[in-house]
Design an enzyme around this catalytic site. Structure first.
Site, PDB file in Angstrom:
ATOM      1  N   VAL A 284      47.009  42.135  -8.087  1.00  0.00           N
ATOM      2  CA  VAL A 284      47.668  40.841  -8.086  1.00  0.00           C
ATOM      3  C   VAL A 284      46.657  39.737  -7.779  1.00  0.00           C
ATOM      4  O   VAL A 284      46.620  38.698  -8.417  1.00  0.00           O
ATOM      5  CB  VAL A 284      48.771  40.806  -7.016  1.00  0.00           C
ATOM      6  N   ASP A 331      39.443   0.940 -37.509  1.00  0.00           N
ATOM      7  CA  ASP A 331      39.739  -0.218 -38.344  1.00  0.00           C
ATOM      8  C   ASP A 331      39.190  -1.448 -37.668  1.00  0.00           C
ATOM      9  O   ASP A 331      39.108  -1.496 -36.448  1.00  0.00           O
ATOM     10  CB  ASP A 331      41.256  -0.398 -38.450  1.00  0.00           C
ATOM     11  N   ASN A 707      45.131  33.931  -1.568  1.00  0.00           N
ATOM     12  CA  ASN A 707      45.413  33.388  -2.893  1.00  0.00           C
ATOM     13  C   ASN A 707      46.506  32.331  -2.899  1.00  0.00           C
ATOM     14  O   ASN A 707      46.449  31.389  -3.668  1.00  0.00           O
ATOM     15  CB  ASN A 707      45.811  34.514  -3.844  1.00  0.00           C
ATOM     16  N   ASP A 711      43.853  29.222  -0.996  1.00  0.00           N
ATOM     17  CA  ASP A 711      43.278  28.898  -2.275  1.00  0.00           C
ATOM     18  C   ASP A 711      44.263  28.125  -3.123  1.00  0.00           C
ATOM     19  O   ASP A 711      43.929  27.169  -3.796  1.00  0.00           O
ATOM     20  CB  ASP A 711      43.009  30.257  -2.946  1.00  0.00           C
TER      21      ASP A 711
HETATM   22  P1  ADP Z   1      41.816  -4.523 -43.135  1.00  0.00           P
HETATM   23  O1  ADP Z   1      41.377  -3.115 -43.228  1.00  0.00           O
HETATM   24  O2  ADP Z   1      40.721  -5.405 -42.597  1.00  0.00           O
HETATM   25  O3  ADP Z   1      43.111  -4.712 -42.445  1.00  0.00           O
HETATM   26  P2  ADP Z   1      43.294  -5.032 -45.605  1.00  0.00           P
HETATM   27  O4  ADP Z   1      43.271  -3.834 -46.490  1.00  0.00           O
HETATM   28  O5  ADP Z   1      44.527  -5.323 -44.844  1.00  0.00           O
HETATM   29  O6  ADP Z   1      42.001  -5.007 -44.650  1.00  0.00           O
HETATM   30  O7  ADP Z   1      42.994  -6.319 -46.468  1.00  0.00           O
HETATM   31  C1  ADP Z   1      41.948  -6.335 -47.388  1.00  0.00           C
HETATM   32  C2  ADP Z   1      41.919  -7.667 -48.100  1.00  0.00           C
HETATM   33  O8  ADP Z   1      43.157  -7.913 -48.727  1.00  0.00           O
HETATM   34  C3  ADP Z   1      41.690  -8.848 -47.175  1.00  0.00           C
HETATM   35  O9  ADP Z   1      40.342  -9.163 -47.031  1.00  0.00           O
HETATM   36  C4  ADP Z   1      42.403  -9.978 -47.896  1.00  0.00           C
HETATM   37  O10 ADP Z   1      41.538 -10.565 -48.846  1.00  0.00           O
HETATM   38  C5  ADP Z   1      43.510  -9.268 -48.621  1.00  0.00           C
HETATM   39  N1  ADP Z   1      44.785  -9.366 -47.909  1.00  0.00           N
HETATM   40  C6  ADP Z   1      45.074  -8.913 -46.676  1.00  0.00           C
HETATM   41  N2  ADP Z   1      46.354  -9.146 -46.339  1.00  0.00           N
HETATM   42  C7  ADP Z   1      46.912  -9.781 -47.397  1.00  0.00           C
HETATM   43  C8  ADP Z   1      48.229 -10.275 -47.696  1.00  0.00           C
HETATM   44  N3  ADP Z   1      49.238 -10.169 -46.839  1.00  0.00           N
HETATM   45  N4  ADP Z   1      48.430 -10.866 -48.895  1.00  0.00           N
HETATM   46  C9  ADP Z   1      47.418 -10.943 -49.787  1.00  0.00           C
HETATM   47  N5  ADP Z   1      46.191 -10.509 -49.569  1.00  0.00           N
HETATM   48  C10 ADP Z   1      45.905  -9.933 -48.397  1.00  0.00           C
END
Ligand code: ADP
Ligand code: MG
Length: 875
Positions: A284, A331, A707, A711
């Site tokens: 044990v 991101d 134990n 412990d």
């Molecule tokens: P992130 O990864 O930075 O969030 P997105 O994929 O959201 O990038 O956006 C990429 C690009 O799309 C942006 O740089 C902008 O030019 C365009 N964009 C972002 N949001 C919008 C929106 N709501 N309507 C139109 N264009 C957009």
């Protein structure tokens, strides 16, 4: 009977209103009637069931056998019942502690589950709000967008390019186009009910509005859940490994027990019953029965601590993985930056860029209005002046500027009523709307500059626009382009091909998204902890680069690369693998690229954490070792695909979660170190004693006492141990490393050897003391040394740093726990009835002196060792 019900009939039958929804009161009444919209989980074990469970565990059974043997001895030889009582109390204490801890951990995990519920947009009393999906009732009017999870079975009322992924329900992996105009029969197969959406399915595109018809177990998913009604208990890889470890130790203990029995009985002719009892109790003792419980405690404590620091663990194993993270792919927008976009500059074709704070010309105002009508975000200000914002920060920036210029969304929409929409998606990086105007229709598209489908008037115009765009970008501004075209007639097809073509360029806006205050420091911390931070963004290269430099992701060396989505696409997988370590920033990428980045890093043996918020991020989140979803901006789909959610969307939170993960892992290692050192020592002490012909240096009840009390008590409080100084100053563990990494096995061996020496020495000195030496004295001294030294050993183990550095009181509970166990041990020596029970005799001052010196000697040895070894290693 097969019949059809129209959507109006549903609304009528469910006594609701398709515009205003239910009233709050009615929703509450229906909730009382129908119950929460959730699947019934597996029935929980009752306290009694739990106790029985632990009573029938192998350790308990062995202990009870030991008690029976002692009982038999007590009856036949009249030696008293003390031993039986002690053993049974130990079984009892063990079970109580186990059940208590288990219930506590379960409660913590249960609470976690509640934090993990999906949310849904509902309309009640004519007002839109986001509620927990489990509060939905039949008759509720719900709305959903790309990235939402459908949380009840609903009849559609209105749709806009709505596509649903029903794989979870039907296995069909292609998204299904849904439409409220289709009238399905009530008994049509799920796959054919195009005017319905079902609980548990995902919105991959577009938007919709629907009336809830069925909730909870009445949904199609509920029916499946009923069949599967089982919530499996997730064990972490570590827990699985520990279970295996426990099994192996049991085997070692068993062999040792048999050996001791045989040697004692046949070589030294000890009594059969005595040897049997010792063999069993050693069996044990050698099994660290409290280990799994303490590990569960540490993990649930880790979960708890993370919640306090804005991290929700969705899958328990994530605590372990996150601690081992060696690369964070993050991101940019919203995670490294504040995602509080603010428009700084506007540029329309006919003039020069204008600061947003300046007075706008008529043409500039019109552009702003068109940007507004091509957005879906809303900002509402209630009576108390609180802002309620819904929507994408990029669009919120547009609305905010519009408000500043004295207009509202309603004004803008009155001028340009919207009739159609192609929603934004981060692959196209565009969004388009169609509006009714006097002489026909106006198509407005906004999006990334390099995607905007315009016809340039001439080369000059293009070059000028490009120049302004690059200028904005180099100032770390996010750029949105806008374009439009007139149509005399309503377009024949509403799709990308007809709408997003041949537009007239109108202008650009540049918005700033400042980095979060914490980002720079967090990137630095990660670097010190051997963790690489990589930025991924859909933004333009120059914008990304400017921000990456500012927060220290890009150093000043040229060896770090910024790669665009296009360059990435042109790279083969092998090429990417080769370059992966030098790429710090990915700009203009689509979510699909993320999965390649994850896999390339993984191929280098790295443990990758990847953040994501959109629907398209789900595969990358799943592929990553730790998928991290965003609590605020994240879609429900991304949350469901993740291992953990950071509720404040903040990059720094990931770094603090890594710290917490490392701490949990450290504490688990400390527990193993602490418990196994003693367990191994006991095996060798007994083996050595019996082999040398001294008899058993410790008796059965003494081993159990060590134990459980000496412990067991301090060990529990290791789960409260805070992070080591410098947890974030050492490198992450290799991917496949186990708990015994970094020489833990050897350390355990050293520690046990230390115990073996001092306990045997104590026995020897007691047994051979001039004049008064006896086996009883030897056993008594050995017992005291064993229990005191193993309790005090906690101070060696709790930190890799010296006691003088960490202080005794830093973990108060642990200190008090240890004090208690020392006190109890000493008490045994002074109370006659306890002495009798634990088979010890009183010591004189001289003997106490020896015993105390021996018991604290491991601390001295260990302190010297700590002085010699390097600082930044783990325990
Ligand atoms: P992130 O990864 O930075 O969030 P997105 O994929 O959201 O990038 O956006 C990429 C690009 O799309 C942006 O740089 C902008 O030019 C365009 N964009 C972002 N949001 C919008 C929106 N709501 N309507 C139109 N264009 C957009
Ligand atoms: Mg985005």
């Amino acid at each position: 009977m097969v019949y059809k019900e129209s959507k109006e009939e549903f609304v009528r039958r469910l006594k609701t209103n398709s515009l205003n929804g239910l009233t709050q009161q009615e929703a509450k009444n229906r909730l009382d009637l129908h119950g929460y919209n959730e699947f019934e989980g597996q029935k929980k074990e009752t306290l009694l069931q739990k106790s029985l469970h632990h009573l029938t565990e192998i350790t308990s059974i062995i202990l009870m056998i030991a008690a029976s043997i002692s009982g038999y001895v007590a009856i036949t030889q009249g030696t008293g019942w003390a031993k039986v009582i002690v053993i049974l109390s130990i079984v009892f204490i063990n079970v109580i502690v186990a059940v208590y801890q288990e219930s506590k951990s379960e409660a913590a995990l249960e609470a976690l589950k509640r934090l993990n519920t999906n949310t849904t947009t509902v309309i009640r009393d004519g007002k839109k709000s986001r509620i927990n999906a489990n509060e939905l009732v039949p008759g509720d009017i719900v709305e959903f967008n790309t990235g939402d999870i459908i949380t009840a079975d609903c009849q559609l009322l209105e749709t806009n390019s709505l596509q649903i992924d029903e794989a979870s329900l039907t296995g069909e992996s292609e998204p299904i186009l849904k439409n409220e105009h289709f009238h399905s029969k009530n008994d049509s197969p799920i796959g054919d009910r195009f005017d319905w959406v079902f609980s548990g399915t995902l919105v991959t595109n577009g938007r919709g509005r629907a009336v809830v018809v069925k909730t909870a177990m009445n949904t199609e998913m509920g029916k499946i859940a009923k069949l599967l009604n089982q919530t499996e208990k997730l064990k972490t890889p570590l827990q699985i490994k520990l279970t295996q470890l426990s099994k192996r130790l049991s085997l070692i203990a068993l062999i040792a027990a048999i050996a001791i029995f045989l040697i004692g009985k046949f070589i030294h002719h000890q009594s059969t019953l005595d040897m049997l009892l010792i063999g069993i109790s050693l069996g044990v003792a050698a099994v660290p029965e409290t280990l799994p419980i303490i590990v569960t405690m540490i993990l649930s404590r880790g979960v708890f601590n993370m919640v306090k620091k804005n991290t929700i663990i969705r899958k328990i194993p994530a605590i372990e993985t996150i601690g081992n993270t060696s690369v964070i792919c993050s991101d940019k927008t919203g995670t490294l930056t504040q995602n509080k976009m603010k428009i700084q500059q506007i540029w329309i074709e006919s003039s020069e860029p204008t600061q947003s704070t300046k007075e706008f010309s008529k043409a500039e105002m019109k552009t702003l209005v068109l940007l507004t009508v091509c957005s879906n975000a809303t900002i509402e200000v209630d009576e108390e002046g609180n802002e309620k914002v819904i929507g994408d920060p990029t669009e919120l920036a547009i609305i905010r500027l519009l408000h500043k210029k004295g207009l509202t969304r309603v004004d803008a929409e009155r001028e340009f009523p919207r009739v159609e929409e192609l929603p934004f998606n981060s692959k196209r990086k565009l969004m388009t709307t169609v509006h009714l105007v006097e002489d026909g229709y106006l198509v407005v598209t906004k999006g990334a500059f390099d995607r905007i489908p315009v016809i340039w008037k001439n080369e000059e115009q293009r070059i000028k626009a490009q120049k302004i765009h690059d200028e904005f970008g180099s100032k770390a501004l996010r750029v949105i382009a806008i374009a439009a075209k007139r149509l005399a007639q309503y377009p024949e097809e509403i799709d990308e091909k007809t709408l997003e073509a041949n537009l007239e360029f109108l202008g650009l806006i540049g918005m700033i998204d400042p980095p979060r205050y914490e980002s720079k420091e967090a990137v630095k911390q990660a670097k010190e902890a051997g963790i690489r931070t990589v930025m991924i963004t859909g933004d333009h290269k120059s914008t990304a680069q400017a921000i990456a430099k500012e927060i220290g992701i890009l150093g000043n060396t040229d060896s770090e690369l910024v790669v665009t989505g296009q360059e990435l696409t042109e790279m083969s997988d092998d090429e990417l693998k080769e370059k992966i370590k030098s790429i710090s920033v990915y700009a203009r990428v689509s979510p699909q690229d993320k999965i390649r980045i994850v896999q390339a890093w993984q191929s280098k043996g790295e443990v990758v954490a990847m953040t994501g918020d959109g629907v398209n991020d789900a595969p990358a989140l799943k592929a990553a070792d730790a998928g991290v979803a965003m609590g605020i901006t994240g879609t429900e789909v991304s949350k469901n695909a993740s291992d953990m959610i950071i509720t404040d969307d903040n990059f720094a939170t990931i770094v603090s979660a890594i710290k917490e993960g490392r701490t949990s892992f450290d504490n688990i290692r400390k527990t193993i170190y602490f418990l196994l050192s003693v367990n191994f020592a006991q095996i060798f002490i007994m083996l050595a004693g019996v082999t040398l012909g001294w008899g058993a240096p410790l008796t059965a009840v003494q081993i159990l006492m060590v134990n459980v009390i000496a412990d067991g008590i301090p060990g529990f409080f290791l789960s409260f141990e805070k992070s080591e100084r410098g947890v974030m100053k050492r490198l992450p563990l290799r991917k496949d490393s186990g708990v015994f990494e970094n020489g833990l096995g050897f350390k355990i061996f050293q520690r046990s050897l230390n115990f073996v020496i001092i306990v045997l020495l104590a026995f020897f000195l007691g047994a051979n003391a001039p004049e008064i030496g006896s086996k009883e004295l030897g056993v008594s001294m050995a017992f005291i040394v064993m229990s005191l030294s193993s309790a005090l050993n906690i101070f060696n183990i709790r930190s890799k740093d010296s006691i003088f550095l960490t202080g005794l009181l830093e973990n108060r509970k642990l200190f008090l726990g240890t004090l208690t166990s020392v006190f109890l041990t000493v008490l045994i020596m002074f109370i006659p009835i306890l002495r009798q029970t634990f088979e010890v005799i009183p010591l004189n001052g001289h003997q106490w002196f020896i015993v105390v010196i021996l018991a604290i000697s491991p601390i001295i040895v260990n302190e010297i060792q700590k002085l010699i070894t390097s600082k930044n290693k783990m325990v």
